[in-house]
Design a protein around this motif. Structure first.
Motif, short mmCIF file in Angstrom:
data_model
loop_
_atom_site.label_atom_id
_atom_site.label_comp_id
_atom_site.label_asym_id
_atom_site.label_seq_id
_atom_site.Cartn_x
_atom_site.Cartn_y
_atom_site.Cartn_z
N LEU A 64 6.04 -5.85 -2.86
CA LEU A 64 6.68 -4.87 -2.10
C LEU A 64 6.07 -5.85 -1.00
O LEU A 64 7.99 -6.37 -0.43
N TRP A 79 4.86 -2.62 4.94
CA TRP A 79 4.52 -1.15 5.47
C TRP A 79 5.57 -0.51 5.71
O TRP A 79 5.80 0.60 5.65
N CYS A 82 6.86 0.88 2.65
CA CYS A 82 5.59 2.93 2.43
C CYS A 82 6.06 3.83 3.77
O CYS A 82 6.35 4.31 2.73
N ASP A 83 6.35 2.65 5.04
CA ASP A 83 6.19 4.21 5.71
C ASP A 83 7.67 4.98 5.40
O ASP A 83 7.35 6.28 5.15
N ASN A 85 9.40 5.02 2.37
CA ASN A 85 9.33 5.81 1.40
C ASN A 85 8.01 6.99 1.11
O ASN A 85 7.91 7.89 0.11
N ALA A 87 4.95 6.89 0.76
CA ALA A 87 3.38 6.42 0.15
C ALA A 87 2.66 5.79 0.97
O ALA A 87 2.68 5.58 2.36
N PRO A 90 0.36 1.87 -1.69
CA PRO A 90 1.48 1.30 -1.35
C PRO A 90 1.88 0.28 -3.76
O PRO A 90 3.31 0.39 -3.59
N TRP A 91 1.27 0.06 -3.89
CA TRP A 91 1.35 -0.24 -5.08
C TRP A 91 2.14 0.85 -6.36
O TRP A 91 2.67 0.82 -6.74
N THR A 92 1.48 2.08 -5.68
CA THR A 92 2.85 3.50 -6.19
C THR A 92 3.96 3.06 -6.28
O THR A 92 4.44 3.92 -7.48
N LEU A 93 4.53 2.60 -5.27
CA LEU A 93 5.86 2.39 -5.59
C LEU A 93 6.34 1.31 -5.87
O LEU A 93 8.07 1.62 -6.57
N LEU A 101 13.53 2.28 -4.85
CA LEU A 101 12.51 2.86 -3.15
C LEU A 101 14.37 2.90 -1.91
O LEU A 101 15.46 2.00 -2.04
#
Length: 116
Positions: A64, A79, A82-83, A85, A87, A90-93, A101
């Motif tokens: 990321l 960040w 993450c926000d 999407n 999440a 974070p690593w799941t993205l 994304l």
């Protein structure tokens, strides 16, 4: 304590998710003052909270911070991806190659520039 100068004020840079958030004080039952960071509520993904500037397809080995550096001009803005999407972790993205994304900036918030 912050007002008295005992605890230094906390300021976050413009690329921080806590930019413009203040330090609050909790007074415990024993009278002890405990500073804490003001709660941050993450906006719901999508319009009108976020403006999509690009879409990115995840590749094997992506990170990321590198995606944020390329598309937002600042690795510390990860960040925001993450926000935008939704999440929590974070690593799941970036764990599934082929996932798409949304690269966004929140409307009215400071952000990086789009790298080419």
């Amino acid at each position: 304590m912050v007002q008295l100068g005992v605890i230094p004020p906390v300021t976050f840079p413009p690329d921080s998710r806590y930019y413009s958030f203040g330090v609050q004080q909790y007074i415990a039952p024993d009278g002890q003052s405990i500073p804490y960071l003001q709660r941050r509520i993450v906006p719901q993904p999508g319009a009108p909270n976020y403006a999509t500037v690009n879409l990115y397809t995840v590749q094997q080995g992506d990170r990321l911070d590198r995606i944020a550096a390329k598309y937002l001009g600042d690795p510390l803005m990860a960040w925001l991806i993450c926000d935008a999407n939704g999440a929590i972790a974070p690593w799941t993205l970036v764990e599934t190659p082929g996932a798409v994304l949304a690269i966004t900036t929140p409307q009215g918030a400071p952000g990086g520039t789009i790298a080419q």
